[in-house]
Motif scaffolding. Structure first.
Motif: not given
Length: 213
Positions: A10-25
């Motif tokens: 779950a932590a790894q999935r959350a990390l990838l999700g946050q990175l995708e938000h950062i990449a979008q910004g």
């Protein structure tokens, strides 16, 4: 049969999700000159999880790059590689930065990569270089700077530096003391002195006349 997706915590999935938000910004901020890519290093065969401002022609689901594979193989690999020379598939020069991201166990699980297209910037650099060229051989003996202006500015700079400040950050009482020193040294008698002082201090000429009284 399609290859099963690798399992993730779950932590790894959350990390990838946050990175995708950062990449979008980042992609929206630096569009259209910078490609921003999220690499899922837990799935090297389909590593690209997100891509914004696509400049490289790659797609989500494409495999990891050589750099990504190197991080997967070596947890001690450098976490940040900044501003290294790169090239897009069509030959355009690029400047890239790659940031590796580890999980709590110290394993590289993702990477955030930025690839800047240098084509436009090099064109602008060339145009600006041509624009600022001057012909020193044909130049007449003329200056647009009033005589003594450099001496005034240098004196103000020394005064501000002695107070760990800058000319524009001087307080009102410091400006008045400075004007008194300039006046005592005869620098205010130079041509266009008040105009030079005002411009260097970032205040109006009326303020300079008032401080000089």
């Amino acid at each position: 049969m399609p290859t099963a997706k690798p399992s993730r915590t779950a932590a790894q999935r959350a990390l990838l999700g946050q990175l995708e938000h950062i990449a979008q910004g980042l992609g929206e901020t630096f569009a259209p000159f910078c490609e921003v890519v999220v690499h899922d290093l837990l799935d090297p065969g389909h590593a690209i999880a997100a891509i914004h401002n696509n400049l490289s022609g790659r797609a989500v689901g494409d495999p990891a790059t050589e750099l990504g594979l190197a991080r997967i193989a070596d947890p001690a690999y450098a976490p940040v590689l900044a501003n290294y020379a790169n090239r897009f598939a069509d030959g355009r020069q690029a400047k890239s930065t790659s940031i590796g991201v580890k999980d709590a166990e110290g394993r590289y699980v993702a990477a955030l990569c930025l690839n800047v297209d240098l084509t436009l910037f090099k064109s602008l650099q060339s145009a600006m270089g041509q624009f600022v060229q001057v012909d020193t051989q044909a130049a007449p003996a003329e200056t647009l700077d009033p005589a003594g202006a450099d001496a005034i500015r240098a004196r103000i700079d020394r005064y501000a530096a002695a107070r760990a400040s800058t000319p524009r950050a001087l307080k009102a009482d410091e400006r008045r003391a400075l004007l008194a020193e300039l006046k005592a040294e005869g620098l205010l008698q130079l041509r266009h002195a008040m105009q030079t002082v005002a411009a260097h201090l970032g205040v109006s000429r009326a303020t300079v006349y008032s401080d000089a009284r």
